[in-house]
Design an enzyme around this catalytic site. Structure first.
Site, PDB file in Angstrom:
ATOM      1  N   CYS A 148       0.843  -1.120  -0.114  1.00 54.13           N
ATOM      2  CA  CYS A 148       0.028   0.020  -0.008  1.00 54.13           C
ATOM      3  C   CYS A 148       0.908   1.326   0.013  1.00 54.13           C
ATOM      4  CB  CYS A 148      -0.950   0.154   1.317  1.00 54.13           C
ATOM      5  SG  CYS A 148      -1.922   1.446   1.279  1.00 54.13           S
ATOM      6  N   GLU A 178       3.881  -5.857   8.667  1.00 52.94           N
ATOM      7  CA  GLU A 178       3.988  -4.642   8.060  1.00 52.94           C
ATOM      8  C   GLU A 178       5.161  -4.034   8.934  1.00 52.94           C
ATOM      9  OE1 GLU A 178       0.573  -1.663   8.007  1.00 52.94           O
ATOM     10  OE2 GLU A 178       2.334  -0.279   8.590  1.00 52.94           O
ATOM     11  N   CYS A 284      -2.191   6.015   8.489  1.00 52.56           N
ATOM     12  CA  CYS A 284      -2.911   5.851   7.100  1.00 52.56           C
ATOM     13  C   CYS A 284      -4.215   6.699   7.345  1.00 52.56           C
ATOM     14  CB  CYS A 284      -3.064   4.535   6.905  1.00 52.56           C
ATOM     15  SG  CYS A 284      -4.552   3.786   6.510  1.00 52.56           S
ATOM     16  N   SER A 313      -6.693  -9.178  13.025  1.00 58.60           N
ATOM     17  CA  SER A 313      -6.384  -7.867  12.549  1.00 58.60           C
ATOM     18  C   SER A 313      -6.423  -6.914  13.546  1.00 58.60           C
ATOM     19  CB  SER A 313      -7.969  -7.562  11.520  1.00 58.60           C
ATOM     20  OG  SER A 313      -8.330  -6.067  11.500  1.00 58.60           O
ATOM     21  N   SER A 314      -5.275  -6.065  13.326  1.00 61.07           N
ATOM     22  CA  SER A 314      -5.142  -4.866  14.116  1.00 61.07           C
ATOM     23  C   SER A 314      -5.995  -3.795  14.125  1.00 61.07           C
ATOM     24  CB  SER A 314      -3.426  -4.693  13.721  1.00 61.07           C
ATOM     25  OG  SER A 314      -3.110  -3.451  14.463  1.00 61.07           O
TER      26      SER A 314
HETATM   27  S1  SF4 Z   1      -4.955   0.020   6.405  1.00 63.02           S
HETATM   28 FE1  SF4 Z   1      -4.178   1.795   5.403  1.00 63.02          FE
HETATM   29  S2  SF4 Z   1      -1.995   1.326   5.141  1.00 63.02           S
HETATM   30 FE2  SF4 Z   1      -3.176  -0.610   5.422  1.00 63.02          FE
HETATM   31  S3  SF4 Z   1      -3.700  -1.330   3.374  1.00 63.02           S
HETATM   32 FE3  SF4 Z   1      -5.333  -0.004   4.125  1.00 63.02          FE
HETATM   33  S4  SF4 Z   1      -5.105   2.093   3.248  1.00 63.02           S
HETATM   34 FE4  SF4 Z   1      -3.146   0.798   3.176  1.00 63.02          FE
END
Ligand code: SF4
Length: 427
Positions: A148, A178, A284, A313-314
């Site tokens: 992303c 990540e 984000c 899922s965080s």
């Molecule tokens: S949560 Fe934010 S950083 Fe993660 S994939 Fe979605 S838009 Fe991208």
């Protein structure tokens, strides 16, 4: 790396896969909510959907590329370096399409050993560790990179820190894909270092060290390996730059930045602070929007919240964390977790796994709030809403009619978002 072997901007067959994506992820019921003020009154039940929820732009793109990839390379073996996103339904669907998952890095084996030069490897939205990326590139495999853009901007920050001699202090979870990938960007630079702090308590230890109230050995013991090889607090915490895993609770990330900045000021003063402390906003916007939408939903009377998303899922967990001080809230993975109007399978905050609990859906008038993490497709949100409505007495044919109406509204060129106020279903 040649253009034929590396894809970062799609594979040029978006139109071909669009019908399949629509069939797999669309929900007429969710479209109904989107076009009806995000609210439905059905008898004595009110359902309020957060205004921002579910698939974010990064996840949308990653899933689309996976479908494009399968269509474009039907005869090749196709791998993903980990869960493309943290949603079990989406990952199962990809497996059904013949996409294989590499074993997790934590298995300690060489997880790339089975990948041949003829294979295609999908990099998920979280990104992947730089060392593995280079090995795959050197092997000549086709790489489809869905990392992303918001994650890439975190990488840019930590690389800048590394180049300028600042240690990157990352607010994140050390074993999250990540954060592992972000830390690997620092390792590209000789003598550059990173440190990962999971929460405010860990950040406070770092502050204590900076202010001379905690010894170096004690800090290293407490941080339990969440730092780069050769990291020495006394040498590497003189100049620090802040970054974060994009899906952390934004208020906590900001507070950690402040804690560390204040500690630096107390320890070394404000003069020339910029040469010792840096921070960039790497939260984000999709995560921020989902958190803001929950905050605004909770300003109204909500009797219980359902937070839908993968148990690992965080960003979903953080949405739950925000709800709990205000109301009863349940983190469910999908509609099947709503076992009946009595029983629910949910994951309490801080527990390692789900539990089954009774009496979750009380009788009488009820305002139910719903939100979903960034890796939850509309179809799971729609299925969950349909199940709640059904448990609360709305006939199936009325739910199906709402869904048909939602799909029809979506198709209309007008794009109207509200049609005469929230809909009301009579009991
Ligand atoms: S949560 Fe934010 S950083 Fe993660 S994939 Fe979605 S838009 Fe991208």
């Amino acid at each position: 790396m040649s253009e034929e072997n590396y894809f970062r901007k799609g594979l040029g067959n978006k139109d071909e896969v669009a019908p399949l994506l629509h069939a797999d992820y669309h929900s007429g019921l969710v479209q109904y909510f989107r076009r009806s003020g995000y609210r439905l009154d059905a008898g004595n039940t009110t359902i309020r959907l957060a205004r921002e929820f579910g698939f974010c732009y990064g996840v949308d793109r990653a899933v689309e590329y996976a479908y494009e990839c399968r269509e474009r390379f039907p005869d090749r073996r196709l791998w993903i370096t980990g869960e493309i996103i943290h949603n079990p339904w989406v990952n199962r669907r990809l497996e059904e399409m013949g996409i294989r998952f590499l074993p997790p890095a934590s298995t300690g084996t060489d997880r790339l050993a089975g990948v041949d030069a003829e294979d295609v490897v999908l990099i998920p939205a979280f990104g992947m560790e730089n060392e593995e990326f280079r090995r795959l590139r050197d092997r000549g495999v086709i790489l489809v990179d869905t990392t992303c853009g918001s994650v890439l901007s975190v990488w840019k920050s930590v690389e800048r820190y590394a180049r300028e001699g600042f240690t990157a202090v990352v607010h994140g979870k050390m074993q999250h894909e990540e954060t592992l990938a972000t830390c690997s960007q620092v390792r590209k630079y000789a003598d550059a270092h990173y440190l990962v702090v999971r929460d405010e308590a860990q950040a406070a230890w770092v502050c204590e060290f900076i202010e001379g109230r905690l010894g170096s050995d004690e800090l290293l013991t407490r941080l339990d390996g969440s730092y780069s090889d050769g990291f020495r607090p006394e040498a590497h915490l003189r100049k620090i730059g802040l970054a974060n895993q994009t899906t952390m609770l934004s208020s906590e990330s900001l507070h950690i930045q402040k804690l560390l900045r204040d500690a630096m000021v107390r320890a070394t003063g404000t003069e020339d602070l910029a040469s010792r402390f840096k921070s960039f906003d790497t939260i984000c916007s999709a995560t921020q929007d989902r958190q803001d939408a929950v905050r605004s939903l909770l300003e109204e009377k909500i009797d219980l919240m359902l937070v839908i998303g993968g148990f690992n899922s965080s960003n979903t967990t953080h949405l739950l964390e925000m709800c709990l001080p205000h109301t009863r809230a349940y983190h469910v993975e999908d509609a099947a977790c709503l076992i009946s109007s009595i029983w629910i399978r949910h994951k309490p905050l801080g527990d390692h796994g789900p539990v089954v609990q009774d009496n979750w859906l009380t009788t009488g008038a009820l305002a139910i709030g719903i939100t979903a993490g960034a890796s939850t497709p509309d179809r799971e949100v729609g299925a969950t809403i349909a199940r709640v409505l059904s448990f609360r007495g709305t006939p199936t044919k009325e739910i199906e009619e709402l869904s048909r109406t939602g799909s029809a509204l979506e198709s209309e060129a007008s794009g109207a978002t509200t049609r005469g106020g929230p809909p009301v279903i009579r009991p």
